[in-house]
Design a protein around this motif. Sequence first.
Motif, mmCIF file in Angstrom:
data_model
loop_
_atom_site.group_PDB
_atom_site.id
_atom_site.type_symbol
_atom_site.label_atom_id
_atom_site.label_comp_id
_atom_site.label_asym_id
_atom_site.label_seq_id
_atom_site.Cartn_x
_atom_site.Cartn_y
_atom_site.Cartn_z
ATOM 1 N N PHE A 13 -69.890 62.708 116.241
ATOM 2 C CA PHE A 13 -70.514 63.691 117.120
ATOM 3 C C PHE A 13 -70.262 65.114 116.635
ATOM 4 C CE2 PHE A 13 -71.138 60.273 120.177
ATOM 5 C CZ PHE A 13 -72.341 60.647 120.759
ATOM 6 N N PHE A 14 -69.109 65.349 116.010
ATOM 7 C CA PHE A 14 -68.853 66.657 115.429
ATOM 8 C C PHE A 14 -69.821 66.918 114.279
ATOM 9 C CE2 PHE A 14 -66.343 69.427 112.482
ATOM 10 C CZ PHE A 14 -66.358 70.557 113.288
ATOM 11 N N CYS A 15 -70.099 65.894 113.485
ATOM 12 C CA CYS A 15 -71.076 66.020 112.400
ATOM 13 C C CYS A 15 -72.458 66.345 112.963
ATOM 14 C CB CYS A 15 -71.143 64.726 111.596
ATOM 15 S SG CYS A 15 -69.705 64.429 110.537
ATOM 16 N N ALA A 16 -72.847 65.651 114.045
ATOM 17 C CA ALA A 16 -74.141 65.919 114.665
ATOM 18 C C ALA A 16 -74.214 67.356 115.176
ATOM 19 C CB ALA A 16 -74.380 64.939 115.814
ATOM 20 N N LEU A 17 -73.124 67.852 115.754
ATOM 21 C CA LEU A 17 -73.055 69.228 116.242
ATOM 22 C C LEU A 17 -73.266 70.215 115.093
ATOM 23 C CD1 LEU A 17 -72.179 70.856 118.930
ATOM 24 C CD2 LEU A 17 -70.020 71.148 117.724
ATOM 25 N N LEU A 18 -72.600 69.992 113.967
ATOM 26 C CA LEU A 18 -72.713 70.882 112.812
ATOM 27 C C LEU A 18 -74.133 70.870 112.243
ATOM 28 C CD1 LEU A 18 -69.368 70.230 110.885
ATOM 29 C CD2 LEU A 18 -69.950 72.170 112.357
ATOM 30 N N ILE A 19 -74.743 69.691 112.210
ATOM 31 C CA ILE A 19 -76.105 69.601 111.682
ATOM 32 C C ILE A 19 -77.076 70.369 112.578
ATOM 33 C CG2 ILE A 19 -78.026 68.020 111.256
ATOM 34 C CD1 ILE A 19 -75.891 65.964 110.355
ATOM 35 N N GLY A 20 -76.925 70.228 113.897
ATOM 36 C CA GLY A 20 -77.762 70.982 114.817
ATOM 37 C C GLY A 20 -77.606 72.482 114.615
ATOM 38 N N MET A 21 -76.382 72.945 114.404
ATOM 39 C CA MET A 21 -76.133 74.368 114.157
ATOM 40 C C MET A 21 -76.767 74.822 112.849
ATOM 41 S SD MET A 21 -72.119 74.613 115.307
ATOM 42 C CE MET A 21 -71.977 76.324 114.766
ATOM 43 N N SER A 22 -76.671 73.980 111.827
ATOM 44 C CA SER A 22 -77.163 74.383 110.510
ATOM 45 C C SER A 22 -78.676 74.558 110.493
ATOM 46 C CB SER A 22 -76.753 73.344 109.461
ATOM 47 O OG SER A 22 -77.500 72.152 109.587
ATOM 48 N N LYS A 23 -79.384 73.805 111.311
ATOM 49 C CA LYS A 23 -80.844 73.834 111.283
ATOM 50 C C LYS A 23 -81.444 75.010 112.038
ATOM 51 C CE LYS A 23 -81.522 70.215 108.747
ATOM 52 N NZ LYS A 23 -82.220 70.303 107.447
ATOM 53 N N VAL A 24 -80.637 75.728 112.786
ATOM 54 C CA VAL A 24 -81.154 76.891 113.515
ATOM 55 C C VAL A 24 -80.516 78.187 113.043
ATOM 56 C CG1 VAL A 24 -81.755 75.565 115.577
ATOM 57 C CG2 VAL A 24 -79.471 76.562 115.381
ATOM 58 N N GLY A 25 -79.923 78.161 111.836
ATOM 59 C CA GLY A 25 -79.508 79.431 111.260
ATOM 60 C C GLY A 25 -78.059 79.589 110.895
ATOM 61 N N ILE A 26 -77.250 78.531 110.984
ATOM 62 C CA ILE A 26 -75.857 78.607 110.526
ATOM 63 C C ILE A 26 -75.761 77.704 109.297
ATOM 64 C CG2 ILE A 26 -73.431 78.436 111.192
ATOM 65 C CD1 ILE A 26 -74.962 80.341 112.919
ATOM 66 N N PRO A 27 -76.335 78.151 108.166
ATOM 67 C CA PRO A 27 -76.464 77.269 107.009
ATOM 68 C C PRO A 27 -75.126 76.955 106.376
ATOM 69 C CG PRO A 27 -77.055 79.494 106.409
ATOM 70 C CD PRO A 27 -76.825 79.502 107.895
#
Length: 246
Positions: A13-27
């Motif tokens: 779930f932490f990985c899913a959280l990071l992926i969601g963040m990366s796709k909206v501007g936290i590359p």
Amino acid sequence: MIDFTLLQWLLLFFCALLIGMSKVGIPGVSMFVVPVLALIFGGKASTGILLPILMMADWFGVGYYHRHARWHYLWKLLPWAFVGVGIALWVGEVVNDEWFKNIIAILVFICIALMLWKDRQKSGNFFPDTWWFAATMGILGGFATMIGNVAGPIFAIYLLAMHLPKNSFIGTGAWFFLIINLSKFPLHILIWKTINWQTLKLDLILLPGIAAGAFLGIWLVKKIPEKTYRAFVIVVTAVSALLLLV
């Protein structure tokens, strides 16, 4: 497939959280996901787990930033990226991908150095605006995304070299990865056989984590000024490339 320990579920779930963040501007933050999933599922199998998660997260990025995309840069990159995907599709069948990840990481560091050098120049043209630079970055990005879903740093280097504003950077990247990831999906099912109903069931379970990461990422991007955002992307990209060498 779903019989994980509590620690493994927390990591997923932490990985899913990071992926969601990366796709909206936290590359770059999603680069931490690659070694974690590889540890749980194994190298090649983890790419099939990760791809649908990325695709679900891509829709959040496109939905929020689609108006800001610069299609001129997308048309330059996409044909070459598909060439890179094709090369990686063959390489993934015959060669260990760790060696190639190391090469990609080294190339990312070289690109960062060149980009920083360009920023210090007062005048004069620089090669990122040429067709062959777009072709090189497109092939490398396509190769990297197929081999290990690690094209983020390479694509970030290209858009940073174009000096796109923050929202255009995010919107262009969101469309690029949505198109590329959709094209990879049938290849993972039919050729690599890394995606099946079990893996898709796990990916859907992780959807709330992706959504939470997307909303958190949108909030963080609004708080980061343009100049700080550019520096942040460079630093995170460099750290992400370093992770590929580990």
